[in-house]
Motif scaffolding. Structure first.
Motif, short mmCIF file in Angstrom:
data_model
loop_
_atom_site.label_atom_id
_atom_site.label_comp_id
_atom_site.label_asym_id
_atom_site.label_seq_id
_atom_site.Cartn_x
_atom_site.Cartn_y
_atom_site.Cartn_z
N THR A 30 -13.93 6.85 -4.50
CA THR A 30 -14.20 5.58 -5.15
C THR A 30 -12.87 4.88 -5.47
O THR A 30 -11.81 5.52 -5.50
N ILE A 31 -12.95 3.58 -5.71
CA ILE A 31 -11.76 2.79 -5.99
C ILE A 31 -11.76 2.36 -7.45
O ILE A 31 -12.73 1.75 -7.92
N ARG A 32 -10.70 2.66 -8.15
CA ARG A 32 -10.55 2.24 -9.55
C ARG A 32 -9.66 1.00 -9.58
O ARG A 32 -8.52 1.01 -9.09
N THR A 33 -10.15 -0.09 -10.14
CA THR A 33 -9.39 -1.32 -10.27
C THR A 33 -8.79 -1.38 -11.67
O THR A 33 -9.50 -1.25 -12.66
N THR A 51 -2.97 0.51 -3.95
CA THR A 51 -2.67 -0.82 -3.42
C THR A 51 -2.26 -1.72 -4.57
O THR A 51 -2.95 -1.81 -5.58
N TYR A 90 -1.38 -5.55 -5.72
CA TYR A 90 -1.45 -6.99 -5.48
C TYR A 90 -0.50 -7.66 -6.47
O TYR A 90 -0.84 -7.87 -7.63
N LEU A 116 -2.39 -6.54 -10.09
CA LEU A 116 -3.61 -5.74 -10.05
C LEU A 116 -3.37 -4.50 -9.19
O LEU A 116 -2.72 -4.58 -8.14
N GLN A 151 -7.28 4.81 -5.33
CA GLN A 151 -8.36 5.60 -4.72
C GLN A 151 -8.48 6.94 -5.45
O GLN A 151 -7.52 7.69 -5.57
N GLN A 178 0.85 -1.19 0.00
CA GLN A 178 0.00 0.00 0.00
C GLN A 178 0.88 1.24 0.00
O GLN A 178 1.87 1.31 0.74
N LEU A 206 -5.29 -1.13 -7.23
CA LEU A 206 -6.48 -0.45 -6.74
C LEU A 206 -6.06 0.99 -6.44
O LEU A 206 -5.19 1.23 -5.61
#
Length: 264
Positions: A66-69, A50, A52, A57, A61, A31, A59
């Protein structure tokens, strides 16, 4: 040393269900307080991020919370800063383990060793990640999927790294425990686990290929075959290790300079 023991014991409480004597892989989730993400579309994203690693991947903010993937295939590169609980807070090891380092604490005996530790990054340091198409280690695979790699050096040939976390057991008979507690003060068998951030190194070529450095010394010298002699001499002169991420980045930078005729 007591802080190390506490970390091992806490880890043991968290993963106490693991079988004694076995090493276990765990997902690496990183993070960051801030990021700049360059998408393949030309658009950019900014905000807390974040990563992964096992899923490649992101994430991100957004300003409206909202969170954009974002999957790796949609990302050209991204820069991050302000990592929280980064792998550098753990013990780092390369894919090919270096020679054991003798411990500095007293009472451990002549055979006592500790895992090598990576020095922390400077506060506010920026780290850059790039996306390459990669065969995931299957050398004869025709299919390559997008994956994130941390860039550790300048080009034209880049030193790249991927990291994963590994939990390893600590036995009550380990010298670090024997030096801190009286005989018989600890139970037998595995009493906890310490976590290492395992680094796997690669070269990113100007053509966009990914070359694995499973044995960093042998494979780096093989790639820079014409410069290998000067590269080994440079490593000896400056006491650089082919296993350390910082030293390896210096070696790749020097190899690039030799190949482009810019070395002093």
């Amino acid at each position: 040393m007591k802080a190390y023991i506490r970390r091992a014991l806490v880890a043991g409480l968290l993963v106490g269900g693991l079988a004694g004597g076995a090493a276990a892989q765990r997902p690496l989730v990183q993070q960051f307080a801030g990021s700049l993400v360059l998408l393949t579309s030309g658009d950019t994203l900014r905000g807390p991020l974040t990563l992964y690693t096992d899923r490649d991947l992101l994430l991100v903010q957004q300003p409206d919370q909202t969170i954009r993937t974002v999957a790796a295939g949609a990302v050209a590169a991204f820069a991050v800063r302000g990592e929280q609980a980064r792998p550098g807070d753990y013990f780092e090891q390369t894919q090919l383990l270096p020679e054991p380092r003798r411990s500095a604490y007293s009472g451990g005996g002549p055979g006592a060793v500790l895992p090598p530790r990576r020095p922390p990054l400077p506060e506010g340091a920026t780290r850059v990640f790039r996306c390459f198409r990669w065969n995931r280690g299957y050398e004869y695979a025709d299919y390559r999927s997008p994956a994130f790699f941390e860039q550790l050096s300048a080009g034209p040939v880049l030193l790249l790294r991927r990291q994963s976390l590994v939990e390893r057991p600590v036995a009550a008979t380990d010298p670090m425990f024997l030096s801190a507690y009286p005989a018989g003060g600890l139970p037998r068998g595995t009493v906890g686990y310490y976590i290492t951030a395992r680094s796997a190194f690669f070269l990113g070529t100007p053509e966009g290929e990914v070359v694995a450095l499973r044995n960093p010394r042998r494979h780096l010298l093989a790639y820079f075959r014409a410069e290998a002699g000067q590269l080994e001499q440079y490593a000896r002169q400056h006491r650089l290790s082919f296993q350390d991420s910082g030293d390896l980045a210096r070696l790749v930078t020097y190899a690039n300079a030799l190949r482009t005729g810019q070395a002093p």
